[in-house]
Design a protein around this motif. Structure first.
Motif, PDB file in Angstrom:
ATOM      1  N   UNK A 178       5.930  32.549  15.087  1.00 56.85           N
ATOM      2  CA  UNK A 178       4.888  31.754  14.425  1.00 56.85           C
ATOM      3  C   UNK A 178       3.807  31.452  15.451  1.00 56.85           C
ATOM      4  N   UNK A 179       2.567  31.855  15.137  1.00 56.71           N
ATOM      5  CA  UNK A 179       1.449  31.704  16.075  1.00 56.71           C
ATOM      6  C   UNK A 179       0.485  30.673  15.501  1.00 56.71           C
ATOM      7  N   UNK A 180       0.149  29.676  16.269  1.00 52.52           N
ATOM      8  CA  UNK A 180      -0.834  28.658  15.890  1.00 52.52           C
ATOM      9  C   UNK A 180      -2.085  28.864  16.723  1.00 52.52           C
ATOM     10  N   UNK A 181      -3.196  29.152  16.044  1.00 54.94           N
ATOM     11  CA  UNK A 181      -4.465  29.308  16.740  1.00 54.94           C
ATOM     12  C   UNK A 181      -5.071  27.949  17.035  1.00 54.94           C
ATOM     13  N   UNK A 182      -6.170  27.982  17.751  1.00 54.04           N
ATOM     14  CA  UNK A 182      -6.874  26.738  18.063  1.00 54.04           C
ATOM     15  C   UNK A 182      -7.386  26.102  16.773  1.00 54.04           C
ATOM     16  N   UNK A 183      -7.106  24.820  16.622  1.00 56.36           N
ATOM     17  CA  UNK A 183      -7.523  24.130  15.409  1.00 56.36           C
ATOM     18  C   UNK A 183      -6.489  24.167  14.308  1.00 56.36           C
ATOM     19  N   UNK A 184      -5.288  24.699  14.569  1.00 60.36           N
ATOM     20  CA  UNK A 184      -4.226  24.747  13.574  1.00 60.36           C
ATOM     21  C   UNK A 184      -3.050  23.872  14.040  1.00 60.36           C
ATOM     22  N   UNK A 185      -2.281  23.421  13.056  1.00 63.24           N
ATOM     23  CA  UNK A 185      -1.103  22.622  13.364  1.00 63.24           C
ATOM     24  C   UNK A 185      -0.089  22.790  12.237  1.00 63.24           C
ATOM     25  N   UNK A 186       1.137  22.360  12.478  1.00 64.10           N
ATOM     26  CA  UNK A 186       2.174  22.373  11.457  1.00 64.10           C
ATOM     27  C   UNK A 186       3.200  21.299  11.795  1.00 64.10           C
ATOM     28  N   UNK A 187       3.948  20.910  10.780  1.00 69.41           N
ATOM     29  CA  UNK A 187       5.012  19.920  10.938  1.00 69.41           C
ATOM     30  C   UNK A 187       6.344  20.618  10.666  1.00 69.41           C
ATOM     31  N   UNK A 188       7.244  20.588  11.650  1.00 66.21           N
ATOM     32  CA  UNK A 188       8.541  21.261  11.546  1.00 66.21           C
ATOM     33  C   UNK A 188       9.578  20.228  11.142  1.00 66.21           C
ATOM     34  N   UNK A 189      10.307  20.525  10.072  1.00 65.77           N
ATOM     35  CA  UNK A 189      11.364  19.649   9.590  1.00 65.77           C
ATOM     36  C   UNK A 189      12.694  20.037  10.227  1.00 65.77           C
ATOM     37  N   UNK A 190      13.521  19.055  10.532  1.00 66.10           N
ATOM     38  CA  UNK A 190      14.853  19.236  11.129  1.00 66.10           C
ATOM     39  C   UNK A 190      14.791  20.112  12.380  1.00 66.10           C
ATOM     40  N   UNK A 191      13.967  19.771  13.379  1.00 69.23           N
ATOM     41  CA  UNK A 191      13.875  20.624  14.581  1.00 69.23           C
ATOM     42  C   UNK A 191      15.168  20.576  15.396  1.00 69.23           C
ATOM     43  N   UNK A 192      15.380  21.604  16.215  1.00 73.42           N
ATOM     44  CA  UNK A 192      16.579  21.679  17.067  1.00 73.42           C
ATOM     45  C   UNK A 192      16.264  21.044  18.412  1.00 73.42           C
ATOM     46  N   UNK A 193      17.325  20.544  19.077  1.00 70.97           N
ATOM     47  CA  UNK A 193      17.148  19.947  20.396  1.00 70.97           C
ATOM     48  C   UNK A 193      17.295  21.013  21.473  1.00 70.97           C
ATOM     49  N   UNK A 194      17.416  20.568  22.715  1.00 82.01           N
ATOM     50  CA  UNK A 194      17.539  21.525  23.822  1.00 82.01           C
ATOM     51  C   UNK A 194      18.824  22.333  23.757  1.00 82.01           C
TER      52      UNK A 194
END
Length: 658
Positions: free
Chosen positions: A82-98
């Motif tokens: 998943x590539x986010x360019x400049x000016x883009x964002x997203x919200x990730x649900x249930x992210x993983x830890x280290x």
């Protein structure tokens, strides 16, 4: 993986059978691709990590370039970076830890420029979004999803309560944090002069109107309010303030007030306006304060949030019909009202009168009572027509037909403008109910209603017209005979003059004919000689051109034959070359296929298997000779040595045949 089956034929002979269960392909991984894997049983993966049955994990190209399928591991899907360019964002649900363990219920904001892989269990909420780029005339409304500390535009720390709304103004590029949700985007509404909008406060419910000229930005607790209007008012505004049949004279008066925005469809959030024509008045009622105001034209009537127009239902047509016309504005005059009445004289002669009377309203601007009195009678046209008609009927009923026919104007004038108390003639008639003033009255026509009376009047009129017509006809006939005699004398003089002129012209014509004949004879001989010479020249040039074209045709034909022969030879050479190339390619392909087949067979069997197959025969023969009491030596007579291994193989084959 191949399955190996080993069965025993005898005490010392074994047969190996291989069965292919499935074929797995090698997976190539790049920096931007990965594989989502799932353990079907508890095992240790290729990276040496212990995986429990049912566990899923991500293998990317950053860890290894190639992946060979592992027993007990299922490839669930292929994953892309998943590539986010400049000016883009997203919200990730249930992210993983280290440790790559999912944190259920958490949300994580990721901004560009960046790239990442989604691990098993992670999801992107609402997809990849672009940041809010706000200009100077734009803003967004945000609401807090939970209580948190925020920093305002002045750099001060602010505690935002859950559910709190506020606005973020441009120019700015804004990416909302995970505690904030964007609910609306606002833009300044430009309002020119006499333009406005209705705005409602969602906290108090109060509605107000904002008028230009200005550019207004809605606050966080405000929104545009749609003002409802009655369907009849909507129709009247589309038609300039009045509706009715097309033959009504006053309908054309409303065309100057047609607003183009109502023709396209009214924007209910915009302030309702109406352009009052000149010499008109519009009554506006405020239903909240229970008051009314009057707007005099030419002016612009602007409705507040709780105001509406008073709709007038007027009489129209001849004779007047009630409710024939709807209008927003009342015509103050000077104007005229026309009507058709039926009256009856004292000798019972029934007549139809067409009358028209001038009218206007008397009022005092600034005096609320005087202005409201103008609208005291909603149908002022029908009211005035009924009042004037009743006076005329009463007056005509007191006089006979002959007197009324001779003095109709005086009878009607006295009926309308005579003061009943003093008996004197007035200059006008004023109605105290609504201050309507009638200044003069005109009789347009008088017609009998009875057919017999109408026929007798028509006959008398026709007789008078016939007498007048006969006298005029006799005078005209005498004048025509006199004019005819004068015209005949003038015509004879003109004929003599024309004959004289024609003789002169005839002499000129004869002279011109002689000159023309001489010129014609000379010119014909010259033309024939010139034509003969040109004919010879054209024939010679044609023969020369034909010879040139024949030579060119022979040249073209020769070159065409030569070119066709060259093309045939080139085609034969190309065909032979292509056949040779094809045969060479075929032999090369067969050789490659044979090499690949042998290589694949060797890879499939494996080095250990080939070594076992190669040594299986000699070992068996040695054991057989040993059982017969023979040694593994060469028996020879000095000239032809005999290999006992081959002899053992022959013995074995002979034993099988027996």
């Amino acid at each position: 993986m191949p399955r190996q089956n080993i069965s025993c034929l005898s005490d010392n002979i074994f047969t190996l059978t291989l069965t292919v269960v499935c074929v797995e392909n090698r997976r190539s991984l790049t920096v931007n691709t990965g594989l989502r894997l799932k353990a079907l049983q508890t095992l240790v993966d290729v990276n040496g990590v212990k995986r429990l049955a049912g566990e899923e994990w991500l293998l990317t190209g950053e860890e290894q370039d190639e992946y060979y399928p592992q027993i007990g591991v299922e490839v669930v899907s292929s994953e892309n970076r998943v590539v986010l360019r400049s000016g883009q964002f997203c919200v990730v649900l249930d992210p993983v830890d280290k440790k790559f363990k999912p944190q259920f219920g958490r949300r994580e904001l990721r901004k560009g420029c960046s790239s990442f892989f989604l691990h098993p269990g992670e999801k992107i909420e609402k997809g990849i979004q672009s940041s809010f780029v706000l200009s100077e005339d734009e803003a967004i409304i945000v609401v807090a999803r939970e209580e948190f500390k925020d920093t305002n535009l002045q750099g001060k720390s602010v505690v935002r309560k859950c559910g709190e709304r506020w606005m973020i103004y441009g120019p700015v590029e804004y990416i909302p944090c995970i505690e904030v949700e964007v609910i609306d985007k606002r833009k300044q509404i430009p309002l020119s002069k006499n333009e406005g909008i209705y705005v409602q406060d969602i906290k108090t419910g109060k509605v107000r109107s904002i008028m230009g000229p200005e550019s207004y930005m809605l606050k966080s607790y405000e929104h545009l309010w749609e003002k409802p209007l009655d369907p009849i008012v909507e129709e009247l505004l589309r038609n300039g303030g009045g509706t009715g049949s097309g033959d009504i004279r006053k309908i054309a008066y409303f065309e100057q007030s047609v607003d183009p925005q109502f023709l396209k469809g009214r924007n209910k959030t915009r302030v309702v306006t109406y352009r009052c024509p000149g010499n008109t008045a519009v009554q506006v009622n405020d239903y909240l304060d229970k008051t009314a105001r009057v707007v005099f034209g030419p002016d612009l009537a602007i409705l507040g949030p709780h105001e509406n127009f008073s709709v007038l239902s007027l009489s129209a047509g001849k004779p007047k019909k009630p409710d024939a016309m709807k209008s927003l504005c009342l015509m103050l005059g000077p104007d005229f009202i026309s009507d058709e009445l039926e009256v009856e004289t004292s000798d019972h002669a029934r007549l139809r009168l067409k009358i028209a009377f001038n009218n206007h309203f008397e009022y005092e601007k600034g005096n609320t009572e005087s202005e409201a009195k103008v609208f005291a009678v909603p149908d002022f046209i029908g009211f005035a027509s009924r009042q004037v008609g009743s006076k005329i009927r009463a007056a005509v009923a007191l006089v006979p037909f002959d007197e009324f026919h001779r003095h109709s104007a005086q009878v009607i004038q006295h009926a309308v403008f005579k003061d009943t108390t003093t008996g004197s003639m007035l200059d006008y008639l004023k109605f105290e109910a609504n201050n309507l003033v009638v200044t003069s009255i005109d009789i347009q026509s008088i017609e009998p209603v009875d057919r017999k009376m109408s026929d007798s009047l028509t006959k008398s009129i026709q007789l008078a017209i016939e007498i007048s017509t006969n006298s005029v006809e006799a005078a005209a006939q005498h004048e025509a005979m006199r004019n005819e005699q004068e015209a005949k004398g003038y015509l004879e003089r003109q004929m003599l003059t024309n004959e004289k002129e024609s003789e002169k012209e005839r002499c000129k014509l004869v002279e011109l004919k002689a000159i023309t004949a001489a010129v014609e004879s000379t010119g014909q001989a010259k033309a024939e000689a010139q034509a003969q010479a040109e004919r010879v020249i054209i024939e010679c040039e044609s023969e020369i051109e034909a010879a040139r074209l024949r030579a060119k045709a022979l040249e073209i034909e020769h070159y065409a034959k030569l070119e066709s022969q060259n093309m045939v030879r080139r085609g034969e050479i190309d065909f032979a070359k292509s056949q040779d190339d094809l045969e060479l390619y075929r032999e090369k392909s067969l050789a490659d296929i044979e090499v690949k087949r042998f290589s694949d067979m060797v890879k499939a069997l494996g080095a250990d298997t080939l070594a076992a197959i190669a040594t299986a025969g000699p070992d068996t023969q040695v054991k057989m000779l040993a059982s017969l009491g023979l040694e593994s030596t060469l028996i020879t007579d000095g000239n032809s040595p005999i290999n006992l291994f081959m002899t053992a193989e022959g013995l074995v084959k002979t034993g099988h045949m027996q």
